[in-house]
Enzyme design. Structure first.
Site, PDB file in Angstrom:
ATOM      1  CE  LYS A   1      -3.965   0.204   2.483  1.00 29.24           C
ATOM      2  NZ  LYS A   1      -4.800   0.048   3.716  1.00 29.24           N
TER       3      LYS A   1
HETATM    4  O1  G3P Z   1      -9.142   0.407   4.460  1.00 29.89           O
HETATM    5  C1  G3P Z   1      -8.994   1.700   4.957  1.00 29.89           C
HETATM    6  C2  G3P Z   1      -9.453   1.711   6.348  1.00 29.89           C
HETATM    7  O2  G3P Z   1      -8.563   0.996   7.132  1.00 29.89           O
HETATM    8  C3  G3P Z   1      -9.689   3.063   6.916  1.00 29.89           C
HETATM    9  O3  G3P Z   1     -10.840   2.935   7.629  1.00 29.89           O
HETATM   10  O4  G3P Z   1     -12.416   3.424   9.390  1.00 29.89           O
HETATM   11  O5  G3P Z   1     -10.044   4.244   9.585  1.00 29.89           O
HETATM   12  O6  G3P Z   1     -11.621   5.275   7.948  1.00 29.89           O
HETATM   13  P1  G3P Z   1     -11.255   4.041   8.704  1.00 29.89           P
END
Ligand code: G3P
Length: 217
Positions: free
Chosen positions: A84
């Site tokens: 990533k």
């Molecule tokens: O896949 C991306 C994710 O890990 C981010 O999620 O909930 O931190 O916005 P969030």
């Protein structure tokens, strides 16, 4: 449409794999920090051994050469590692180089269709649109997924679209309808996707009726 699980928890990955609906894993530094691995590489190695499909691990460096170096090391940990890379000018330059070296990349922190297009043109294998964080900021995150899939389809771009930062089951349904190739979903949302009160009630009723039938014998 495929589902990945968005976690670094071996317990959650094991359970999700058991359900047979998940074909890959995405992690980020925040998710890895929550778990008790001796170090980051140990985390990636151990998760990659649990899953046949792609396991996404994020670089920390911000400068192109350093990202490429880090990505080579991560990709060397297991054959199913996808690296990533954040969407920055250096990130895209790193993706271009890694594509030449046939190292799989997932451009992350994508918040607009313009950025998705940049990720695809740099040669990324995946582009991760952060739907929930856009919603949090008062935008319609799913619209970016829709625009991205429309652009990629119209121009024959092969980068797979990941709907990321998923917060609830409807996000997954909308991502599927928007043509996302993958939704990466936290364990709690994955569990919500399976559940319906009428399913539970249906099972209860069938069991109660069955007890009555067998009691009559
Ligand atoms: O896949 C991306 C994710 O890990 C981010 O999620 O909930 O931190 O916005 P969030």
């Amino acid at each position: 449409m495929r589902l990945f699980i968005d976690t670094a928890s071996p317990k959650e990955i094991e359970e999700a794999m058991r359900w047979g609906v998940v074909s890959g894993v995405t992690t980020n530094p925040t998710l890895v920090a929550r778990e008790r691995f001796p170090d980051f590489h140990a985390a990636v190695r151990s998760i990659a051994a649990m899953v046949d499909g792609p396991v996404n691990a994020e670089v920390i460096a911000l400068e192109c050469e350093a990202m490429v170096e880090e990505a080579r090391v991560l990709a060397g940990l297991a054959p199913n590692v996808v690296v990533k890379i954040p969407l920055t000018p250096d990130g895209l330059a790193a993706v271009r180089q890694l594509t030449r070296e046939e190292i799989a990349t997932n451009v992350t922190l994508v918040f607009s269709a313009a950025q998705s297009l940049m990720a695809a043109l740099a040669g990324a294998d995946y582009a991760s649109v952060f739907v929930g964080r856009l919603d949090d900021a008062g935008h319609e995150g799913m619209e970016v997924v829709r625009q991205t899939t429309a652009i990629f389809d119209r121009h024959g771009l092969e980068t797979a679209v990941i709907a990321a930062s998923i917060r609830h089951p409807l996000h997954v349904v909308e991502a599927a309808l928007a043509g996302a190739d993958i939704a990466t979903v936290p364990f709690a949302v994955l569990r919500q996707l399976l559940r319906h009160p009428l399913t539970d009630l249906g099972i209860e009723r069938f069991l109660a009726d069955w007890r009555q039938v067998s009691g009559n014998r």
